[in-house]
Design a protein around this motif. Structure first.
Motif, short mmCIF file in Angstrom:
data_model
loop_
_atom_site.label_atom_id
_atom_site.label_comp_id
_atom_site.label_asym_id
_atom_site.label_seq_id
_atom_site.Cartn_x
_atom_site.Cartn_y
_atom_site.Cartn_z
N GLU A 206 0.70 -1.08 0.06
CA GLU A 206 -0.04 -0.13 0.00
C GLU A 206 0.88 1.15 0.07
N LEU A 207 1.88 1.24 0.61
CA LEU A 207 2.79 2.45 0.75
C LEU A 207 3.49 2.65 -0.75
N THR A 208 3.82 1.69 -1.20
CA THR A 208 4.35 1.76 -2.68
C THR A 208 3.38 2.05 -3.78
N ARG A 209 2.05 1.71 -3.38
CA ARG A 209 1.06 1.93 -4.43
C ARG A 209 0.94 3.41 -4.26
N ILE A 210 1.02 4.03 -3.26
CA ILE A 210 0.59 5.58 -2.95
C ILE A 210 1.81 6.45 -3.58
N VAL A 211 3.12 5.96 -3.08
CA VAL A 211 4.11 6.50 -3.22
C VAL A 211 5.18 5.54 -3.96
N PRO A 212 4.75 5.59 -5.33
CA PRO A 212 5.81 4.62 -6.05
C PRO A 212 7.19 4.90 -6.20
N PHE A 213 7.93 3.80 -6.54
CA PHE A 213 9.55 4.03 -6.66
C PHE A 213 9.89 5.23 -7.72
N GLU A 214 9.05 5.21 -8.63
CA GLU A 214 9.41 6.37 -9.68
C GLU A 214 9.29 7.68 -8.95
N MET A 215 8.18 8.04 -8.24
CA MET A 215 7.97 9.08 -7.72
C MET A 215 9.19 9.42 -6.74
N VAL A 216 9.52 8.51 -5.79
CA VAL A 216 10.57 8.77 -4.80
C VAL A 216 11.97 9.17 -5.70
N ASP A 217 12.24 8.23 -6.68
CA ASP A 217 13.43 8.35 -7.44
C ASP A 217 13.42 9.93 -8.03
N GLU A 218 12.25 10.21 -8.54
CA GLU A 218 12.08 11.70 -9.20
C GLU A 218 12.19 12.67 -8.23
N VAL A 219 11.64 12.48 -6.94
CA VAL A 219 11.95 13.47 -5.89
C VAL A 219 13.57 13.66 -5.59
N LEU A 220 14.03 12.45 -5.17
CA LEU A 220 15.36 12.45 -5.01
C LEU A 220 16.48 12.83 -6.05
N ALA A 221 15.96 12.73 -7.35
CA ALA A 221 16.80 13.60 -8.44
C ALA A 221 16.53 15.23 -8.18
N GLU A 222 15.28 15.52 -8.30
CA GLU A 222 14.95 16.84 -8.24
C GLU A 222 15.69 17.76 -6.89
N THR A 223 15.57 17.15 -5.95
CA THR A 223 16.18 17.51 -4.86
C THR A 223 17.65 17.44 -4.53
N GLY A 224 18.41 16.70 -5.42
CA GLY A 224 19.89 16.53 -5.45
C GLY A 224 20.21 15.33 -4.39
N ALA A 225 19.26 14.73 -3.90
CA ALA A 225 19.65 13.76 -2.78
C ALA A 225 19.96 12.32 -3.09
N VAL A 226 20.16 12.05 -4.43
CA VAL A 226 20.77 10.64 -4.86
C VAL A 226 22.09 10.63 -4.36
N GLN A 227 22.33 9.42 -3.68
CA GLN A 227 23.45 9.02 -3.17
C GLN A 227 24.61 8.89 -4.38
N ARG A 228 25.89 9.52 -4.01
CA ARG A 228 27.03 9.57 -5.13
C ARG A 228 27.77 8.35 -5.14
N ARG A 229 27.56 7.26 -4.26
CA ARG A 229 28.15 6.16 -4.24
C ARG A 229 27.29 5.04 -3.48
N ILE A 230 27.50 3.77 -3.39
CA ILE A 230 26.64 2.77 -3.05
C ILE A 230 27.01 2.62 -1.29
N ARG A 231 25.91 2.93 -0.84
CA ARG A 231 26.18 2.91 0.59
C ARG A 231 25.20 1.79 1.52
N LEU A 232 25.13 1.44 2.43
CA LEU A 232 24.58 0.33 3.06
C LEU A 232 22.92 0.77 2.98
N VAL A 233 22.73 2.03 3.27
CA VAL A 233 20.90 2.48 3.28
C VAL A 233 21.09 3.71 2.40
N PRO A 234 20.80 2.98 1.05
CA PRO A 234 20.56 4.12 -0.03
C PRO A 234 19.61 5.34 0.32
N ALA A 235 19.26 6.00 -0.56
CA ALA A 235 18.58 7.29 -0.34
C ALA A 235 17.07 6.69 -0.62
#
Length: 165
Positions: free
Chosen positions: A24-53
């Protein structure tokens, strides 16, 4: 930069009440929406981390659902449907650092995207010119200080007033 895709079969939780079900959480807030917001705000991780953005965003969303639990317990609930896979369980410090790295901008942008009336027409989502929203049984205690008392009032009880605004 070379990109790598990892593919494998993943089992999902059995039903909406199963541990680890965030459908239900991913139905309301799909991965694509989260990825778009991360790209828009410049919060995409620059390297592989234990807990990705992206995981951090869902951790914070789930944290609002499980507000009585710590980050590690919320993370365990998010990953409970992935039993059988070799998943890493980050410590509380790693989850806190992931939240700090993410910052508030992606969550604010995500809120702007998903906030709005659930009604199908604009007129149905309004009452006397105000947007109709539902908040059921949610209480937030705020510190007892002069600044908060100027904005928030204490609740009246049968034998006086509450201790916090």
């Amino acid at each position: 930069m070379e990109q790598v895709a990892i593919t494998r079969t993943v089992g999902v939780a059995d039903g909406v009440f199963a541990p680890g079900y965030i459908g239900e959480l991913t139905r309301i807030v799909p991965f694509e929406m989260v990825d778009e917001v991360l790209a828009e705000t410049g919060a995409v991780q620059r390297r592989i981390r234990l807990v990705p953005a992206r995981v951090t965003v869902y951790l914070l969303l789930a944290g609002a659902l499980f507000n009585g639990l710590g980050y590690r317990q919320v993370f365990d609930r998010l990953c409970a449907g992935l039993s059988g896979l070799a998943t890493v369980r980050p410590g509380g410090s790693a989850l806190r650092q992931a939240r700090q790295r993410l910052g508030p901008a992606p969550m604010k942008a995500l809120f702007r995207l998903v906030s709005g009336p659930a009604a199908t027409t604009a007129a149905a989502g309004r009452w006397r010119g105000l947007r109709v929203v539902a908040v059921d049984g949610t209480l937030l205690s705020v510190p007892d200080c002069p600044a908060n008392l100027a904005v928030f009032t204490r609740q009246r009880l049968g034998n006086g007033i509450s201790g916090y605004p």
